[in-house]
Design a protein around this motif. Structure first.
Motif, short mmCIF file in Angstrom:
data_model
loop_
_atom_site.label_atom_id
_atom_site.label_comp_id
_atom_site.label_asym_id
_atom_site.label_seq_id
_atom_site.Cartn_x
_atom_site.Cartn_y
_atom_site.Cartn_z
N ASP A 17 0.82 -1.20 0.00
CA ASP A 17 0.00 0.00 0.00
C ASP A 17 0.86 1.26 0.00
OD1 ASP A 17 -2.29 1.60 0.05
OD2 ASP A 17 -2.36 1.64 2.24
N GLU A 19 1.92 4.75 -1.43
CA GLU A 19 1.23 5.83 -2.16
C GLU A 19 2.19 6.83 -2.77
OE1 GLU A 19 -1.87 8.05 -0.34
OE2 GLU A 19 -3.18 6.32 -0.11
N THR A 38 3.52 10.23 -6.97
CA THR A 38 2.59 9.22 -6.50
C THR A 38 2.80 7.92 -7.28
OG1 THR A 38 0.87 9.82 -8.09
CG2 THR A 38 0.89 10.99 -5.98
N THR A 39 2.29 6.85 -6.73
CA THR A 39 2.49 5.55 -7.38
C THR A 39 1.68 5.41 -8.67
OG1 THR A 39 0.82 4.64 -5.87
CG2 THR A 39 3.13 4.30 -5.31
N SER A 40 0.80 6.37 -8.95
CA SER A 40 0.15 6.36 -10.27
C SER A 40 1.17 6.57 -11.39
CB SER A 40 -0.91 7.47 -10.33
OG SER A 40 -0.31 8.76 -10.24
N GLN A 86 -0.60 3.10 6.44
CA GLN A 86 -1.49 3.17 5.30
C GLN A 86 -1.06 4.34 4.43
OE1 GLN A 86 -5.48 3.40 6.88
NE2 GLN A 86 -5.74 1.19 6.74
N GLY A 87 -1.00 4.11 3.13
CA GLY A 87 -0.46 5.16 2.27
C GLY A 87 1.01 5.36 2.53
#
Length: 440
Positions: A17, A19, A38-40, A86-87
């Motif tokens: 997870d 981010e 970002t991981t995009s 998280q993230g």
């Protein structure tokens, strides 16, 4: 063999997870820089398509060649243990390239890679460790750094005298979470001074480790309301902080410091290697001790490596040579400090040593034990440069060391350090005001 493939990274990012990913690189002065994405953008990252403006980084490029690209080193992928679960936030260390896929000549990591490749062609490889000392000072209420400490600890002291042991413990555990193998941690000689030693590694990995180590120490210290500094001499009356470089030279997998025809003697290659470093040591000092404050540490007194020479026992020598030779024997280069760029420091030491091997440079006599007393009467005893400008002038005269750095780094570094020295000389210090204002 690589630890990660691109597919491994993609799976890790999804499973953990992640981010944000920080793309980290080092400028010519040894400062860690980064760009967060970002991981995009992960596919773009892994395909070496992340671009930045090199003209914005001091010492990198001019405006006409400003587009540079970050190529992530996959095996340096780490998830930061101190960030949210998280993230999560991860990082890559990166090499810097031009748009056409050629390495950027101002990338200090590239400089070290070139030297290690040259060494491999000669049949040599290296194991390198470093011993980075640092201070933990109290931060002010607004978070700004200070040199205040209430601690009175010294060498190997324990709590409650050593008030930094809990911080040190967290630093060690964080480093281990990030894949470091920590060998020891302890209180150093100065009040609030500390040291953490980690396992020896290849030259490139060792330099990567130092950059990560510095980042972790500062971040964990701040979480405890402290300020960590690797400044070479932060206090007048306390021990300076160094970055001892400890290395062994392997030829065909065998440590040359244990190979000799005569017991208790260095082999010829080891002597040539050390002689090569000593020949260029004054110029290397400009890189290994690159700020004005560095030379406040290199003032001759007990255990300070202020002399350009070697010794077995005398710690005033910049190079210490082992006196009992086995497969683990290493030579210790004692003058560098942690204001330096480790990629360039390692590259210059290795290049100078290899040149000594190629030319069969003659190793001088070892320094006498009472070096400080004999310096004035013995012209063969030579100091390292006494100030930043002295070392810069030595660098300007050493065409070999400049060639190792490359034109881009050599010119930009010399220009910046001359400007730094000029700025320093124009400043009126508190010492001058205290000494002269009332009586002149």
């Amino acid at each position: 063999m690589s630890k990660y493939t691109k597919q491994d990274i993609i799976e890790l990012v999804e499973e953990e997870d992640v981010e944000f990913i920080r793309l980290q690189f080092t400028d010519i002065y040894g400062t860690l820089k980064n760009m967060a994405v970002t991981t995009s953008q992960l596919e773009k990252i892994l395909n070496n398509q992340c671009k930045f403006d090199g003209a914005a980084i001091e010492g990198f490029t001019s405006n006409d060649k400003s587009d540079l690209y970050l190529h992530p080193v996959l095996d340096t992928f780490e998830i930061f243990p101190w960030r949210p679960q998280q993230g999560k936030v991860a990082r890559f260390l990166c090499d810097v390239y031009h748009k056409d896929g050629t390495p950027f000549e101002g990338d200090s990591r590239f400089v070290l890679k070139k030297i290690t490749q040259q060494a491999e062609e000669m049949g040599y490889s290296f194991d390198i460790g470093s011993e980075c000392e640092f201070y933990l000072f109290q931060a002010e209420e607004d978070g700004s750094p200070s040199t205040k400490t209430e601690e009175k600890g010294g060498f190997f002291d324990i709590g409650p005298i050593d008030r930094g042991e809990n911080v040190r413990r967290e630093i060690v555990l964080t480093l281990e979470d990030m894949g470091f193998e920590v060998e020891a941690s302890y209180h150093e000689a100065g009040a609030s001074q500390h040291q953490i030693d980690f396992r020896y590694d290849s030259a490139l990995n060792a330099a990567d480790n130092i950059m990560t180590f510095r980042m972790v120490v500062r971040i964990i210290a701040k979480r405890h309301g402290l300020h960590a500094t690797f400044m070479p001499k932060p206090l007048n009356d306390s021990k300076g902080s160094g970055m001892n470089v400890v290395l062994s030279i392997l030829k065909d997998g065998k440590n040359i410091f244990e190979t000799s025809d005569e017991a208790g003697e260095l082999c010829e290659e080891a002597k040539w290697f050390i002689a090569g470093i000593l020949k260029h040591n004054s110029a290397i000092t400009a890189i290994a001790n690159p700020i004005i404050n560095s030379y406040k540490r290199l003032v001759p007194n007990y255990n300070v490596p202020a002399y350009n020479g070697w010794s077995v026992h005398n710690r005033n020598a910049s190079i210490r040579v082992p006196n009992d030779f086995d497969e683990n024997s290493k030579v210790e280069l004692r003058s560098p400090d942690s204001s330096a760029n480790p990629y360039l420091v390692f590259a210059l030491y290795l290049a100078a040593g290899l040149e000594g091997v190629r030319t069969k440079a003659q190793m001088p006599e070892s320094l006498p034990d009472d070096t400080i007393k004999k310096e004035e009467d013995n012209r063969t005893i030579k100091r390292l440069p006494k100030t930043l400008i002295d070392s810069i002038e030595a660098l300007e005269q050493d065409t070999f060391i400049q060639s190792v750095l490359g034109k881009q780094i050599a010119e930009k570094f010399i220009e910046a350090k001359k400007r730094e020295w000029s700025d320093y000389c124009s400043q009126v210090s508190a010492w001058e005001v205290e000494q002269y204002l009332y009586r002149i």
